[in-house]
Every structure is written in C-alpha cells, then in structure tokens.
Design an enzyme around this catalytic site. Structure first.
Site, short mmCIF file in Angstrom:
data_model
loop_
_atom_site.label_atom_id
_atom_site.label_comp_id
_atom_site.label_asym_id
_atom_site.label_seq_id
_atom_site.Cartn_x
_atom_site.Cartn_y
_atom_site.Cartn_z
N HIS A 1 14.20 -10.07 -10.75
CA HIS A 1 14.57 -11.37 -10.39
C HIS A 1 15.52 -12.22 -11.07
O HIS A 1 16.40 -12.87 -10.44
CB HIS A 1 13.36 -12.16 -9.96
N ARG B 1 13.30 3.39 -6.62
CA ARG B 1 14.58 2.44 -6.86
C ARG B 1 14.87 1.62 -7.96
O ARG B 1 15.97 1.47 -8.33
CB ARG B 1 14.84 1.68 -5.48
N ASP C 1 14.41 0.28 0.54
CA ASP C 1 13.33 0.66 0.42
C ASP C 1 13.12 1.96 1.15
O ASP C 1 12.64 3.04 0.86
CB ASP C 1 11.97 -0.16 1.09
N CYS D 1 20.16 -4.46 6.37
CA CYS D 1 20.31 -5.46 5.24
C CYS D 1 20.23 -5.04 3.87
O CYS D 1 19.89 -5.80 3.15
CB CYS D 1 19.26 -6.81 5.75
C1 PEP Z 1 15.55 -3.49 1.64
O1 PEP Z 1 14.34 -2.87 1.10
O2 PEP Z 1 16.26 -2.76 1.93
C2 PEP Z 1 15.41 -4.87 1.57
C3 PEP Z 1 16.57 -5.58 1.99
O3 PEP Z 1 14.51 -5.54 0.97
P1 PEP Z 1 14.26 -5.63 -0.50
O4 PEP Z 1 15.28 -5.35 -1.28
O5 PEP Z 1 14.14 -7.21 -0.65
O6 PEP Z 1 13.03 -4.97 -0.98
MG MG Z 2 12.40 -3.93 0.92
#
Ligand code: PEP
Ligand code: MG
Length: 753
Positions: free
Chosen positions: A366, A642, A632, A679
């Site tokens: 973070h 990841r 994810d 996203c």
């Molecule tokens: C994702 O997993 O693509 C996402 C946008 O959520 P985060 O990166 O917050 O896990």
């Molecule tokens: Mg995610």
C-alpha cells in the site's frame, strides 16, 4: 607473559593524543604502532590498510623491517592478514607459521614470531584494513587483549574513514570512499523522475565522541540508557494493550526480548569497559552484528538485524542524541527508508517530498499504491542504499527504469534533467488533449475512467479528464487509519468523494480486504495462500455487519443520486445474490426509517475468479454490471502469484489465452445485454488497451496518469481494423503477441506514448 599494560583506556587516551598531533599521517601511524606494541607488550604491531583491488598494504610497523612498509601487500584472502580482511573476524593463533593460510614474506623479517593476533579495521560494514600484533613466544592472546585491540581498531577505522589521517582517496580503493557516486538498480514502482536531496527516514545518529573521559561514569550512562530503553518498550506494550493485536503485538514483544537480551547488553558493557563512550560502544556492537549477520546471508536474521538497528537508534536517543535530519524537511526531499507503511508516507509534508526509495517493498503494497496516488516517483527493492546514503546527498530517482543515482556526476544529473523535461513536455501534450473527445478514427467512443482510493486521488479526476471513477478501492481508507472508521466517518468520506466527482459517476468497490491487504488493527490469521484465502466478499458474507455498515454509509452519502456498488472477488452467482440480498435489506431499512436514499442503486460484480466466467449469463440476470479485475483474473488463470516477482512477469497479458478469455467475457456480456468494463492495470497501458478495444471493450478504468496516453492511442486507431487483427491473433500460439501488436501499431501510425 605479556598483558595489556595499564589497560586499553590508557592506550585509547594515548591514541587520542597522537591523532591530535600536528604531524604527517605516516608519522602518526608510526607512533601509533609503537604505542600499541608497548602497551600490549607485543614485539610487533602493524597496520595494513586496504588499497585498490582489495589489497592490504603494510602502512606502518613496529618490530617488522621498516623497509617492508608500503612494499608488502597481501590480497584479500591471502595470508593471515588477507584472511582477517576477508572474514572481517579476529584471528588469534599461538603458532602462526603452522597455519595453512600463513604466507611467508621474507622482506618483513617476521621469521621469529610465533603468536599472531589480527583484527579487522571495520566501519559501516566495510573493512578498511587489518591491525596485528605478534610475539616470539607461542601463546594465545587472552580475551582482554583481543578486546583491547578491537577497540583500537574501531577508533582507527573511524579516523581513517573520516579522513582524519589522509584523504581516503589516497588509498585509491574506490569502494572505501564514502562520497563516491553509487548507482542502484531496483524495481520501478511509481512513475516520474526526482532530482533532489536524500533524507533518511530513520536517520543515523552521528557519534562524535569515541573515547570516554571517565569510563565508570560512562558505564552508568549506558546502564541508565538501557533501563530507559527497556522501560519505553514496556510502556509501548502496556499503553496500547487494548488494540495491539496480531503481528504488531508480536513485533513489540520481540523488541522487548531484544531490549532485555543479556548478550547484547553484555557486549555493550564490555565495549564501554575498554574505554569507549557509550555511543561508540553502541556503534561498535552494531557494526560487529551487522557484519556477522550480512555474512550469513540468512533472510530471517536480516529481519532481526533491522530490529536491532532500530533498538540501537532508540538507545542512542536515550543517550541524549537526536538525529540530524529529524528537524526540518528540506525542499526537494527524497526519502530513503528500509521499509515504510502508507501512513508514515502520508505524514510527510506534500510540497517538499519529491521522491521515495525503499529497500523493501512489494509492488502491490500500500505504500506503493499511495506513492502512485500522490504522484511521487518510487523505486523499491534497493538493497543497501539506506546504509550508503547520507542526509543531504544529491540523488536522482527514476520511477520508470527503477534506478537511483546517489551522489551522481554532473553529466548524469544533466541527462536526467533532459529526461525530466521531456516528461514534462509529454504531460503538456496530454493536457492539450484532455478536453478532446475519446473517439477512434472510425467513430467509436471509448469511456476512460480513473481508479482511485484516497482523498488525495480526487483532484486527479479533473486534471486527467477521465469520465468518472471506474474503481474506487474503499479498503485503502480503512488501511491507512489507526482504527476502523465508524459509520459517520465513512459517510463523510464517501460524501466528499461524490461531491468532488461532481456530475461524474463513481463506482465504489466494497471492502476488498485479505490477500495482501491487511488492516493494521484487525486480527488476522496467517494463511498458507492468502490470495486464495479468506478475502473480500468471503469476509463480507461471513461478517455481514462490516458490509452492511459500509452499504449504509454509501446509501446515505449517495442520497438523491445513482449509487454504483461493486462487489470484489465474487466466485459464484449464489454468493453475489447473498450479498445483493444484504444490500436490499439495507435499502429496505432506509425506506422503513424514511431515511434519504439514492435515486437508483446499481450493484455490479468484479470478474476476478475464473469460475464466474462460466456463469455470466446467469450472473447478469441479477448483476447490473461487471468489471473485469484483470490483476486477479490473470493471476488465477495463469496460476501465477501477482505479488511474487519471480513469476509475476512470466506470463504476458497479451497471451492468446488471456485475450481469448477476455473476448469471450465481452461477447457473453453482450449476448446478455450486460454492461462490462475492465479496471485492472493493463487498462492503463496503451498497447494492451488497444488490444482490449480490439476485443470489444468500450470502458476502461486506469490510474489517472495513464488516461492521457491511452486517449492519444484511442484517437489514433481504427477500432474495426484493430478488432479484426486481434481476433486473428487469438488463434495463434505465441507466448506473447506483444511484438505482433507493436508491429501493427507501428505500421498504422498508432500513437503509443
Ligand atoms: C484487479 O484485481 O484487477 C483489481 C482491479 O483489483 P485489485 O488490484 O485491487 O485487487
Ligand atoms: Mg482484485
């Protein structure tokens, strides 16, 4: 039998006098070996200093042939002297010539001497040389003698390193120059170039006085400071007793153990007994510990080292020292830290902080997310930079290549200034297209949204010209606080987000906790595979109060408007429906209590778990929209963690399987008349975004800095043509289609900035 005549204290006092004399460096060294030899009743005392190529050169001797001075040289690892240099540990032998590593040098005339004691001249983890004593009689030097020689070596190291004898440049060993330019390579974690001045997050405390005037008083000072340190650690535990849980409690408990560590205390006291000041003793013990641990290469021990370093710093504070750079932050500050939490970063004043370097940080941690949100260049995983940097050093940080240049030469600074101005120029170009429509050459409108999560992100919406906030990660606000935000705090926060977004839509994702997103105040059990563990919606369904409170806050904050709620990590339709039922109950509650409500409440699902893909038609009967969380989704599809740098880049998102998968999701959603967007991080990379548009996506949500470059790409493509090309590519078997897509873009004049 020889023994330390008058003890090391007298020796240290003499040493101080010699160092203060206005004689040449050589004369002072000559005197020094004489005094040490006589004080230790040794027939030989020699100083070897390190020169270019890690060669130890005899710089001064009492007892060996003077003609060998500046002539006898031993490579690192060669002979006993080289061995001390290599291992940085003392060697104590009663019969040196019998040792297999003994290297006979006739020019020194050392034939008659049997016993040998060599100690490293060490400072800041660097070996500057070797100090030896020798005697004719075959004997082992006792502990007190070893200790005394080590103390002298420490003082000598300090004098040499600070240039008290001669300019270290004269040693011609570039590695030993504390001010030499250093170049570090790490991971680029937040874009941008910073040219500024180093500020150590946990500054080293400069110890000025090394030799004690009154050793007994010094011991009392040390004991008092140690008691003070222990009391403050105990207090830390006691005062936060109520909310200190899990890992944070473990950390403080470990501190308590260290602070009470008898070995540590004993080593400190022994060092003071030899005549050092309490501060110098802390440094010496730390130096020894650091060298020993670094040499083991053990990661767990290194963690320990950080704790001990922190304790040592605290101890110095108890001895009445404050760190130099703690006071005011200079302009153009580049913070250097071993590790840092997001809240600590936010504590620094925005205007003065221009860059960040962390020795340890994961890309999805973070502090990295917050640095990106603040627009501060960040490079991470740069081992050793905190030890090398000094407050005020000129430093260049490049958040695109992941490099940092410490004390760079002027030409390097100039090159970075050019790069930096090119970036500014590009930013200006981006500003120019901010208000232009985001439409392809064949008239297809693409909606570009922005990802956000903190108040500091909000001004970017206006600056980058995004159409709205496509993903608001609500968990970030929960993570930077010290306690869980209550209902009214949540309402106020969401209201602020909605108001600052004006007429633009905001999609609030409900808490996506777990995995690598841990609340500092929560109780978390360690999981074997946190990414596949108890996280996000799974937590929300098991602890419905958390989700219901959040929904209640969102409903109140969105009164009279459209509320878009996005549920993270949905694994099946039943789970989505269960969460939706909770939301409906909150809507019903608001209605019964006649509380203000949103005009419309839309509930969407993140598409991150592959299983959900196969249920898309059914899902879209109850979900108002879906958003592909490619970060994810791809980690699960490729079975690739990841957050693990060893595999995170092993598979490319531009792989035919990934593209086919996304194409099928888009088609399936279209068949069900459902709304779909993406996203994940790939939405913000122009080449990837081009492929996504080719696969049929029309809404992409990304980091604000990427909106401009993606819009430029959109305005330079023909969506129909890209669609045909990408569809053909899906049939291929390449590991990555990147090169083919690049070639296509180059041929068609697609703008990729
Ligand atoms: C994702 O997993 O693509 C996402 C946008 O959520 P985060 O990166 O917050 O896990
Ligand atoms: Mg995610």
């Amino acid at each position: 039998m020889p023994t330390v005549a008058g003890g090391p204290r007298i020796l240290l006092r003499r040493l101080r006098e010699i160092m203060a004399e206005a004689a040449t460096a050589q004369a002072r060294l000559d005197k020094l070996v004489q005094v040490i030899a006589s004080n230790m009743v040794a027939e030989v005392c020699s100083i070897y200093l390190r020169r270019a190529g890690a060669v130890y050169e005899l710089f001064a001797t009492e007892g060996l042939n003077r003609s060998a001075v500046h002539n006898t040289r031993l490579k690192r690892g060669e002979g006993l002297v080289g061995m001390v240099g290599e291992t940085a540990e003392a060697i104590n032998l009663s019969d040196a010539p019998a040792h297999p590593r003994f290297s006979y040098r006739p020019e020194t005339g050392e034939d008659p001497y049997r016993s040998f004691l060599g100690v490293p001249i060490v400072r800041g983890g660097q070996v500057y040389g070797v100090l030896t004593v020798q005697n004719r009689a075959a004997r082992m030097y006792d502990e007190e003698e070893v200790e005394a020689l080590q103390t002298v070596a420490m003082v000598l190291a300090e004098v040499v390193a600070q240039g008290g004898l001669f300019d270290t440049a004269e040693l011609d060993e570039p590695e030993l120059r504390a001010d030499r330019p250093r170049s570090f390579q790490g991971d680029p974690l937040s874009e941008g170039i910073a040219i500024g001045y180093a500020v150590l997050h946990e500054p080293r405390i400069k110890v000025e006085r090394l030799i004690a005037d009154d050793p007994a008083a010094e011991l009392t000072r040390l004991d008092k400071a140690l008691d003070g340190l222990r009391a403050s650690v105990d207090q830390m535990l006691a005062s936060t007793e109520l909310d200190l849980t899990g890992e944070s409690r473990d950390v403080i408990e470990a501190y308590r153990l260290f602070a009470r560590d008898q070995g540590w205390r004993q080593r400190l006291r022994d060092a003071v007994r030899t005549g050092l000041t309490a501060e110098a003793a802390v440094e010496r013990v730390q130096d020894e510990l650091r060298l020993r641990i670094v040499r083991t290469g053990d990661g767990l021990l290194r963690e320990r080292l950080h704790d001990f370093e922190d304790l040592a710093r605290r101890l110095l504070r108890h001895l009445g020292h404050t760190a130099e750079s703690e006071a005011v932050l200079p302009d153009d500050a580049v913070i250097i830290a071993r590790a840092m939490g997001p809240a600590e970063l936010l504590d620094y004043p925005r205007g003065k902080l221009i860059g960040l370097v962390l020795e340890e940080v994961a890309p999805t941690s973070h502090v990295a997310i917050v640095a990106r949100a603040m627009g501060i260049p960040l490079v991470g995983n740069m081992e050793g930079i905190a030890d090398n940097a000094r407050g005020g050093d000129l430093i260049v940080v490049d958040g695109e290549t992941g490099e940092a240049q410490l004390r760079p030469a002027q030409e390097i600074v100039r090159a970075f200034k050019t790069r930096s101005s090119l970036r500014e120029q590009r930013a200006k170009e981006m500003a120019l297209i901010r208000d232009l429509p985001c439409v392809t050459k064949d008239g297809v409108h693409i909606q570009l949204m922005m990802n956000a999560g903190l108040v500091i992100d909000l001004p970017h919406l206006e600056e980058c010209g995004a159409d709205g906030i496509g993903l608001f990660r609500t968990e970030l606000q929960f993570m930077i606080g010290e306690t869980m935000p209550g209902l009214s705090a949540q309402i106020a926060f969401y209201r602020q987000v909605i108001e600052e977004a004006g007429n633009k839509p905001v999609t609030f994702r409900t808490l996506d906790l777990g995995g690598d997103k841990i609340l500092p105040y929560g109780r978390w059990e360690r999981e074997e595979n946190p990414a596949l563990g108890w996280r996000a919606l799974r937590i929300a369904l098991d602890r419905p109060a958390l989700l219901r409170y959040q929904i209640r806050a969102l409903l109140t904050a969105s009164a009279g408007r459209t509320l878009r709620v996005l549920l993270p990590m949905v694994s099946d339709v039943a789970e989505f429906n269960a969460a939706r039922a909770l939301i409906d109950r909150e809507l019903e509650r608001a209605r019964l209590l006649s509380q203000p409500q949103p005009r419309q409440t839309l509930v969407g699902a993140m598409l991150e778990v592959p299983a959900l893909m196969f249920m898309l038609p059914q899902l879209l009967r109850s979900a108002d929209f879906v958003s592909i969380g490619s970060n994810d989704l791809l980690q699960f599809v490729f079975a690739m963690d990841r957050t693990n740098p060893r595999v995170a880049r092993r598979y490319d998102a531009l792989n035919p399987a990934a593209l086919t998968l996304i194409r099928q999701i888009v088609q399936s959603a279209a068949d069900a008349n459902g709304e779909v967007s993406l996203c994940g991080e790939i939405a913000g990379r122009p080449l990837e975004a081009m492929a996504l548009i080719g696969l049929g996506l029309r809404t992409l949500s990304m980091q604000p800095a990427n909106v401009g470059p993606v819009k430029m790409m959109v305005r330079s493509i023909n969506a129909g043509e890209v669609g045909e090309f990408v569809t053909r590519l899906c049939a291929r078997t390449d590991h990555s289609l990147r090169t083919r897509l690049m070639a296509f873009a180059a041929e068609r004049g697609v703008v990729l900035k």
